[in-house]
Design a protein around this motif. Structure first.
Motif, short mmCIF file in Angstrom:
data_model
loop_
_atom_site.label_atom_id
_atom_site.label_comp_id
_atom_site.label_asym_id
_atom_site.label_seq_id
_atom_site.Cartn_x
_atom_site.Cartn_y
_atom_site.Cartn_z
N ASN A 144 48.87 48.35 35.69
CA ASN A 144 49.83 48.01 36.74
C ASN A 144 49.82 46.51 36.94
OD1 ASN A 144 47.58 47.41 38.53
ND2 ASN A 144 47.35 49.64 38.74
N GLU A 145 50.58 46.08 37.95
CA GLU A 145 50.70 44.64 38.18
C GLU A 145 49.39 44.02 38.63
OE1 GLU A 145 51.79 46.87 41.90
OE2 GLU A 145 52.31 46.97 39.77
N ASN A 146 48.47 44.80 39.17
CA ASN A 146 47.21 44.25 39.64
C ASN A 146 46.35 43.70 38.51
OD1 ASN A 146 47.82 44.88 42.31
ND2 ASN A 146 46.93 46.93 42.16
N ASN A 147 46.43 44.32 37.34
CA ASN A 147 45.65 43.80 36.22
C ASN A 147 46.51 42.98 35.26
OD1 ASN A 147 47.03 45.84 34.76
ND2 ASN A 147 45.35 47.29 35.15
N HIS A 148 47.77 42.74 35.64
CA HIS A 148 48.67 41.87 34.88
C HIS A 148 48.77 42.29 33.40
CE1 HIS A 148 48.85 39.22 38.33
NE2 HIS A 148 47.53 39.10 38.33
N THR A 149 48.94 43.58 33.18
CA THR A 149 49.05 44.08 31.81
C THR A 149 50.36 43.61 31.18
OG1 THR A 149 47.76 46.04 32.34
CG2 THR A 149 49.13 46.15 30.38
N LYS A 150 50.28 43.17 29.96
CA LYS A 150 51.48 42.80 29.23
C LYS A 150 52.37 44.03 29.10
CE LYS A 150 53.05 40.71 24.92
NZ LYS A 150 52.68 40.19 23.58
N PRO A 151 53.65 43.94 29.47
CA PRO A 151 54.53 45.12 29.47
C PRO A 151 54.54 45.87 28.15
CG PRO A 151 55.59 43.31 30.59
CD PRO A 151 54.34 42.75 30.00
N GLU A 152 54.57 45.15 27.03
CA GLU A 152 54.61 45.82 25.73
C GLU A 152 53.32 46.61 25.47
OE1 GLU A 152 57.40 42.39 25.63
OE2 GLU A 152 55.31 42.71 26.28
N PRO A 207 51.18 33.00 36.35
CA PRO A 207 50.81 31.94 37.30
C PRO A 207 49.81 32.41 38.33
CG PRO A 207 52.99 32.83 37.83
CD PRO A 207 52.56 33.48 36.54
N HIS A 208 48.91 31.54 38.67
CA HIS A 208 47.92 31.79 39.72
C HIS A 208 47.06 33.02 39.43
CE1 HIS A 208 50.29 28.86 41.90
NE2 HIS A 208 51.35 29.66 41.88
N LYS A 255 43.74 35.09 38.56
CA LYS A 255 42.35 34.89 38.95
C LYS A 255 41.49 34.67 37.71
CE LYS A 255 42.82 37.61 43.17
NZ LYS A 255 42.34 38.77 43.96
N SER A 256 40.39 33.97 37.90
CA SER A 256 39.55 33.58 36.78
C SER A 256 38.94 34.79 36.06
CB SER A 256 38.43 32.65 37.26
OG SER A 256 37.64 33.29 38.26
N HIS A 257 38.75 35.90 36.79
CA HIS A 257 38.11 37.05 36.14
C HIS A 257 39.10 37.88 35.32
CE1 HIS A 257 39.68 38.83 39.90
NE2 HIS A 257 39.82 39.94 39.18
N HIS A 258 40.37 37.53 35.39
CA HIS A 258 41.37 38.23 34.59
C HIS A 258 41.34 37.66 33.17
CE1 HIS A 258 43.93 39.62 38.27
NE2 HIS A 258 42.89 40.38 38.03
N LYS A 259 40.72 38.41 32.28
CA LYS A 259 40.63 38.01 30.89
C LYS A 259 40.93 39.21 30.00
CE LYS A 259 37.09 34.50 31.83
NZ LYS A 259 35.70 34.03 31.53
N GLY A 260 41.13 38.95 28.72
CA GLY A 260 41.42 40.03 27.80
C GLY A 260 40.28 41.03 27.71
N THR A 261 39.05 40.50 27.74
CA THR A 261 37.88 41.37 27.63
C THR A 261 37.74 42.26 28.85
OG1 THR A 261 36.73 39.69 26.31
CG2 THR A 261 35.39 41.41 27.31
N THR A 262 37.90 41.67 30.04
CA THR A 262 37.76 42.47 31.26
C THR A 262 38.92 43.46 31.38
OG1 THR A 262 38.88 40.70 32.52
CG2 THR A 262 36.49 40.70 32.50
N TRP A 263 40.08 43.12 30.82
CA TRP A 263 41.21 44.05 30.85
C TRP A 263 40.87 45.30 30.04
CZ3 TRP A 263 44.25 46.07 26.93
CH2 TRP A 263 45.41 46.75 27.34
N VAL A 264 40.33 45.12 28.84
CA VAL A 264 39.95 46.26 28.01
C VAL A 264 38.91 47.12 28.72
CG1 VAL A 264 38.81 46.96 25.86
CG2 VAL A 264 40.54 45.15 25.82
#
Length: 209
Positions: free
Chosen positions: A3-11, A74-75, A77-86
């Motif tokens: 969802n938008e909270n984890n800023h997932t790439k739509p594709e 934009p804006h 958070k620092s903890h939002h990374k590809g690794t933490t997303w997975v």
């Protein structure tokens, strides 16, 4: 899911949704030609197997593509990374799997002591009905171990413990008895079936008088 909270790439969200549906319902998996930028990811994961998502196994392209996308947010958070997303997606998947397992387990085995006991009784009764279907195949001497009918059996033995004890006690004996009956060609027919047919006696003189 994403969802938008984890800023997932739509594709990636679309690919992930289609992939999970393909595993769970047999629908077509994602087509690489529909996602030019993510085509390599799809091809690699197709080779790995989409079911591996449920084990937390994501090919590296997931992390890289999500990381690239996050740089455009934009804006963030620092903890939002590809690794933490997975890692986050894996936890979400495992939570859904565990919740579904819990629901199915409760439906099958019961969610409290009373319903669990009833489920155990029903399971044991099904097994006993199957055992009773073989009663004509056991040796004649062992048929006395059965009740006259399953209804009578279930009237006398009402708890799962009693039913399970009967199964554990007699099922092994019945299996051996069936083998013995087949080996010795013992049948269920009554003994008079094997006696010669009686022949009519000629009338006596007294009968003609």
């Amino acid at each position: 899911m994403p969802n938008e909270n984890n800023h997932t790439k739509p594709e990636l969200q679309v690919i992930l949704t289609h992939a999970l549906k393909s595993v769970l319902s047999g629908s077509p998996p994602p087509d690489p030609s529909d996602f030019p930028t993510e085509s390599q990811l799809i091809s690699m994961h197709q080779e790995l197997g989409w079911q591996q998502l449920f084990f937390g196994r994501f090919v590296k392209s997931w992390r890289h593509l999500q990381e690239q996308h996050l740089h455009t947010v934009p804006h963030r958070k620092s903890h939002h990374k590809g690794t933490t997303w997975v890692t986050g997606i894996t936890k979400i998947l495992w939570t859904h799997v565990h919740n579904n397992w819990t629901l199915r387990n409760d439906a099958r085995h019961g969610h409290d002591q009373e319903t669990k006991e009833q489920k155990c009784i029903e399971q044991a009764q099904r097994e006993i009905v199957a055992i009773y279907s073989t009663r004509t195949e056991v040796m004649p001497r062992d048929r006395a171990c059965f009740y006259p009918s399953t209804d009578t059996h279930f009237t006398h033995e009402t708890t799962s413990r009693q039913l399970r004890q009967w199964i554990n006690t007699w099922q092994p004996l019945f299996l051996l008895s069936i083998k013995e009956a087949r080996r010795t060609h013992t049948t269920q027919f009554p003994c008079y079936r094997f006696l010669p047919k009686a022949t009519a006696l000629p009338p006596t003189k007294h009968q003609h008088d």
